[in-house]
Write an enzyme that holds these catalytic residues in place. Sequence first.
Site, PDB file in Angstrom:
ATOM      1  N   SER A 275       0.837  -1.157  -0.074  1.00  8.09           N
ATOM      2  CA  SER A 275      -0.025   0.017  -0.050  1.00  8.09           C
ATOM      3  C   SER A 275       0.872   1.282   0.128  1.00  8.09           C
ATOM      4  O   SER A 275       1.927   1.175   0.709  1.00  8.09           O
ATOM      5  CB  SER A 275      -1.068  -0.012   1.362  1.00  8.09           C
ATOM      6  OG  SER A 275      -1.341   1.285   1.581  1.00  8.09           O
ATOM      7  N   ARG A 314     -21.502 -11.162 -45.858  1.00  8.57           N
ATOM      8  CA  ARG A 314     -20.678 -10.141 -45.167  1.00  8.57           C
ATOM      9  C   ARG A 314     -20.952  -9.189 -44.676  1.00  8.57           C
ATOM     10  O   ARG A 314     -21.969  -8.702 -44.831  1.00  8.57           O
ATOM     11  CB  ARG A 314     -19.339 -10.006 -46.307  1.00  8.57           C
ATOM     12  CG  ARG A 314     -18.294  -9.242 -45.718  1.00  8.57           C
ATOM     13  CD  ARG A 314     -17.147  -9.347 -46.411  1.00  8.57           C
ATOM     14  NE  ARG A 314     -16.699 -10.586 -46.793  1.00  8.57           N
ATOM     15  CZ  ARG A 314     -16.759 -11.011 -47.947  1.00  8.57           C
ATOM     16  NH1 ARG A 314     -16.978 -10.231 -48.984  1.00  8.57           N
ATOM     17  NH2 ARG A 314     -16.152 -12.259 -48.345  1.00  8.57           N
TER      18      ARG A 314
END
Length: 446
Positions: A275, A314
């Site tokens: 931390s 497509r």
Amino acid sequence: MSLTAFDSLITGSLLTDPDTAGLFGDDAIIRAMLEVEGALALAEADCSLLPAEAAHGISEACNSLVIDPATLASGTARDGVPVPALVAELRKAIDPDHARFVHWGATSQDIYDTGLVLRLKQAIKLHETALFELAEQIADLADLHRETPIAARTRMQQATPTSFGLKAAVWLSALLRHLERLEGIRSRVLLLSFGGASGNLAALGAHALDVESCLAERLGLSVSPAPWHTMRDGLDDYAGWLSLVTATLGKIGTDLILLSQNEVAEVRLGGGGGSSTMPNKVNPVGAEALIALARQNAGLLGTLHQAALQEHERSGANWTLEWLTLPQMVVATGASLAHANRLLGSLEVNTEVMRETIVDSKGLMLAEAATFALAKHMPRPEAQAMVKEACKIVTISGLHLFDVLAEAGDAPVDWQALKDPGQHMGASDQMIDRVLETFESLKAKS
């Protein structure tokens, strides 16, 4: 400029692994497309569709040509796919007499999708290897701790004793199912994409299916019965597998975080992070990453399924959506496997604390066992009522449940023997054996 946490120089090292991420870099994408173009020319020469000299010239250029990704940028922005610009660069690099044979009879999607499949083939192998490595570590854990009692927790509350080895075997069982699924995944994903302009290879005439077969063989891929330009179920199936793998790893990460909390301390995770303001903290960074990546993949899977709704022969929009999602899922899976292997490799198991947790419950974790011990001598509803009342007394008095029950009745139960947590792990040992046998069988087949 980094647009995602995956490609950021700051966060990328946390959320990716270099081997998987490398398969989705620009250079890898270009190299795969060139490999397909080179193999296509040779396959067409195999079928007497192109002059052999031209095919070999194209193949050699594809093997040696280095294309700066930036040179494809404007063409991709214009065409919506990088293949036309790549073909233009390739034609510049070869004999003009041969240039006209480049990309003969193919469409852009054939080249891009097949290039993707070649890269996914490598990714699947990387992830399979990492899964086996992780499975080995967890199998060792399951075998070593088959007799280690630990408090089972259901709905975040202490339940009954179980075996820590079984807990590990449960993790392992899911990993083995993911490995078993890979055979089917490969059969549905590692397919040549080759349909030409509209999927029927019309430009290749009578040579079409012969070229298809030769091209697939040269690339080490299988032939799809029909073109899959707009039927993406194979990739969706694979994406589901990726999400399943990261979900399992996220579940393991969740368990490890909960077991490593300070007030629980039944395991210790190596390599934790610190931390910025609390020097006492060792944060479970790797396990947290497993959870975050699992949730990321679960969300992306839904987005990828949106891309399956492709129009006719497509789709531009949905194809592009797939590019935005699938690579992140593959890279997230590689990162998850890397984190999981590191976590399990440095895991410390505190067997004494695990046993103490059960002992400290003053027998409350053995309430089910007490009920069934008494049920041998009285109707079970009466036994349940007696144990429930005794549990209330334990929470007030701090006495052991079995001592309270011994005072409350005269059933001939050996309460002292029942206090041993090791007596309450059920069929854990046999279940562990079944999972380990499955693993050995799977290794023998691989």
